[in-house]
Motif scaffolding. Structure first.
Motif, mmCIF file in Angstrom:
data_model
loop_
_atom_site.group_PDB
_atom_site.id
_atom_site.type_symbol
_atom_site.label_atom_id
_atom_site.label_comp_id
_atom_site.label_asym_id
_atom_site.label_seq_id
_atom_site.Cartn_x
_atom_site.Cartn_y
_atom_site.Cartn_z
ATOM 1 N N LEU A 1 -14.763 -6.325 -20.235
ATOM 2 C CA LEU A 1 -15.167 -6.922 -18.965
ATOM 3 C C LEU A 1 -16.678 -6.806 -18.812
ATOM 4 O O LEU A 1 -17.220 -5.702 -18.685
ATOM 5 C CB LEU A 1 -14.458 -6.221 -17.810
ATOM 6 C CG LEU A 1 -12.931 -6.211 -17.855
ATOM 7 C CD1 LEU A 1 -12.368 -5.628 -16.563
ATOM 8 C CD2 LEU A 1 -12.360 -7.600 -18.099
ATOM 9 N N ARG A 2 -17.333 -7.954 -18.829
ATOM 10 C CA ARG A 2 -18.785 -7.985 -18.680
ATOM 11 C C ARG A 2 -19.133 -8.056 -17.191
ATOM 12 O O ARG A 2 -19.106 -9.117 -16.584
ATOM 13 C CB ARG A 2 -19.375 -9.175 -19.437
ATOM 14 C CG ARG A 2 -19.295 -9.013 -20.950
ATOM 15 C CD ARG A 2 -19.834 -10.224 -21.674
ATOM 16 N NE ARG A 2 -19.861 -10.001 -23.123
ATOM 17 C CZ ARG A 2 -20.117 -10.942 -24.030
ATOM 18 N NH1 ARG A 2 -20.387 -12.180 -23.632
ATOM 19 N NH2 ARG A 2 -20.113 -10.652 -25.317
ATOM 20 N N TYR A 3 -19.466 -6.896 -16.628
ATOM 21 C CA TYR A 3 -19.775 -6.820 -15.205
ATOM 22 C C TYR A 3 -21.124 -7.443 -14.930
ATOM 23 O O TYR A 3 -22.086 -7.265 -15.673
ATOM 24 C CB TYR A 3 -19.910 -5.374 -14.714
ATOM 25 C CG TYR A 3 -18.809 -4.427 -15.011
ATOM 26 C CD1 TYR A 3 -17.567 -4.826 -15.482
ATOM 27 C CD2 TYR A 3 -19.019 -3.066 -14.805
ATOM 28 C CE1 TYR A 3 -16.582 -3.915 -15.730
ATOM 29 C CE2 TYR A 3 -18.037 -2.139 -15.060
ATOM 30 C CZ TYR A 3 -16.816 -2.562 -15.533
ATOM 31 O OH TYR A 3 -15.847 -1.641 -15.783
ATOM 32 N N PHE A 4 -21.199 -8.074 -13.781
ATOM 33 C CA PHE A 4 -22.494 -8.440 -13.236
ATOM 34 C C PHE A 4 -22.886 -7.307 -12.263
ATOM 35 O O PHE A 4 -22.502 -6.165 -12.487
ATOM 36 C CB PHE A 4 -22.432 -9.853 -12.685
ATOM 37 C CG PHE A 4 -22.463 -10.870 -13.830
ATOM 38 C CD1 PHE A 4 -23.572 -11.678 -14.010
ATOM 39 C CD2 PHE A 4 -21.423 -10.958 -14.754
ATOM 40 C CE1 PHE A 4 -23.638 -12.561 -15.080
ATOM 41 C CE2 PHE A 4 -21.482 -11.830 -15.831
ATOM 42 C CZ PHE A 4 -22.590 -12.642 -15.987
ATOM 43 N N ASN A 5 -23.648 -7.526 -11.241
ATOM 44 C CA ASN A 5 -24.141 -6.397 -10.435
ATOM 45 C C ASN A 5 -23.089 -5.907 -9.448
ATOM 46 O O ASN A 5 -22.627 -6.675 -8.608
ATOM 47 C CB ASN A 5 -25.420 -6.795 -9.704
ATOM 48 C CG ASN A 5 -26.617 -6.779 -10.627
ATOM 49 O OD1 ASN A 5 -26.561 -7.349 -11.709
ATOM 50 N ND2 ASN A 5 -27.685 -6.127 -10.227
ATOM 51 N N VAL A 6 -22.742 -4.649 -9.553
ATOM 52 C CA VAL A 6 -21.641 -4.071 -8.787
ATOM 53 C C VAL A 6 -22.193 -3.294 -7.601
ATOM 54 O O VAL A 6 -23.139 -2.506 -7.731
ATOM 55 C CB VAL A 6 -20.793 -3.134 -9.668
ATOM 56 C CG1 VAL A 6 -19.575 -2.646 -8.905
ATOM 57 C CG2 VAL A 6 -20.398 -3.832 -10.962
ATOM 58 N N ALA A 7 -21.588 -3.485 -6.436
ATOM 59 C CA ALA A 7 -22.048 -2.782 -5.230
ATOM 60 C C ALA A 7 -20.905 -2.728 -4.224
ATOM 61 O O ALA A 7 -19.801 -3.210 -4.472
ATOM 62 C CB ALA A 7 -23.265 -3.479 -4.629
ATOM 63 N N GLY A 8 -21.178 -2.148 -3.051
ATOM 64 C CA GLY A 8 -20.173 -2.048 -2.001
ATOM 65 C C GLY A 8 -19.318 -0.807 -2.141
ATOM 66 O O GLY A 8 -19.597 0.094 -2.942
ATOM 67 N N ALA A 9 -18.256 -0.755 -1.355
ATOM 68 C CA ALA A 9 -17.305 0.361 -1.406
ATOM 69 C C ALA A 9 -15.958 -0.125 -0.903
ATOM 70 O O ALA A 9 -15.888 -0.808 0.125
ATOM 71 C CB ALA A 9 -17.789 1.535 -0.559
ATOM 72 N N GLY A 10 -14.907 0.233 -1.619
ATOM 73 C CA GLY A 10 -13.569 -0.112 -1.164
ATOM 74 C C GLY A 10 -13.100 0.795 -0.044
ATOM 75 O O GLY A 10 -12.324 0.389 0.830
#
Length: 324
Positions: free
Chosen positions: A168-177
């Motif tokens: 899985l090639r992630y792009f920019n990850v942010a936030g919170a579940g």
């Protein structure tokens, strides 16, 4: 299903652990706790281990046997672009060496399914507005190089002994579940901005002279909970009969880009704080734009992002305040 999650006490890994637990899967976490927090894994057994250590294959084989592991989700790695440029040997030793130990232990134990945390950094500085998985993979920093080599290693293991892998090639990850699983390590743009605000400092923008509409870098920001759900979709895919007949590399993003200055504007709106950045020179190894074509993961795994940039920033801010 019994799943071993490396790096499961970290930001992204803890979200995957919680989703797996919520749907009733058995989970065991392996983490060296250099960036992770033990309290994030709930009641999952935690094995504290550096995957690059000489003893790692033996410890992993024991964990596979003790917990009857069926599949692995592999997050554990160094992940800072700038640091990788300054310390390339460390990145090769940790990321590639650690993955080699993991794959050897999986082969020895007969664990044949792997979801791998890869990165859009494998693309380097693409000359297209939206990046497809079948485009050139030409990383421009050691971090991206180690992730691309990780994909090669998984593919080679598939040929050699039948490993089924989804990279899985992630792009920019942010936030919170959830507020208690916010990004506690200040490595990515949004927590860096929040840290600066807490300290009464101007957040730093590296470069305003890129060939983008406002001169700042453009990235595809994906909510961490969406990303975590993509891992479960990949695990389910690998467990099915169709695994191995399709592709093994999938972009994970929203398909929409936002510049650094646009992110700062959303931060202003969410926090009510007048964010005025300090602009500095470009960082080594940063491409001008990275936005995902997400059609492959939608068509083959049935996954699409459900949250936009404002959702991502608002959830990150809620988690940030809860942790203070």
């Amino acid at each position: 299903m019994s799943v071993l999650v490396t790096g499961g006490a970290g930001f992204i890994g803890s979200h995957v652990v919680r989703l797996l637990q919520q749907r009733g899967e058995r989970v065991v976490v392996v983490d060296d706790l250099s960036n992770g927090r033990a309290e994030r894994v709930g009641d999952a057994p935690l094995v504290q281990l550096d995957l690059a250590a000489e003893r790692a294959p033996e410890v992993l084989r024991g964990a596979f046997a003790e917990h009857s592991v069926d599949a692995v989700v592999h997050f554990a790695a160094r992940k800072q672009v700038g640091e990788s440029v300054e310390q390339p040997a460390r990145y090769w030793q940790q990321n590639v060496g650690g993955q080699a130990n993991l794959l050897q232990a999986m082969q020895d134990a007969g664990v044949g399914r792997l979801v791998f945390s890869s990165s859009a950094a494998t693309y380097g500085a693409p000359q297209v507005a939206v990046v497809r998985e079948d485009g050139p993979a030409e990383p421009i920093n050691p971090y991206g190089q180690t992730k691309l080599v990780g994909e090669w290693m998984n593919r080679a293991a598939g040929v050699a002994w039948g490993l089924r892998s989804a990279n899985l090639r992630y792009f920019n990850v942010a936030g919170a579940g959830w507020p208690d699983l916010g990004d506690s390590v200040v490595m990515n743009l949004i927590p860096i901005v929040f840290t600066a605000l807490d300290a009464g400092r101007a957040p730093v923008v590296f470069g305003d002279d890129y060939p983008t509409p406002d001169g700042s870098c453009v990235r595809d920001y994906v909510h961490v909970l969406d990303l975590a759900e993509a891992h479960l979709a990949a695990l389910d895919h690998l467990a099915g009969d169709a695994a191995g007949e399709g592709h093994d590399v999938f972009n994970v993003g929203t398909g929409t880009g936002a510049s650094v200055f646009e992110v700062l504007q959303v931060v202003r709106e969410v926090t009510g704080i007048d964010v005025q950045p300090e602009v500095r020179a470009r960082r080594a190894g940063d491409p001008p734009q990275l936005v995902a074509d997400v059609s492959r993961i939608r068509d083959e795994l049935g996954w699409t992002a459900s949250k936009g940039l404002r959702d991502t920033v608002a959830s990150a801010w809620e988690a940030w305040r809860a942790g203070r």
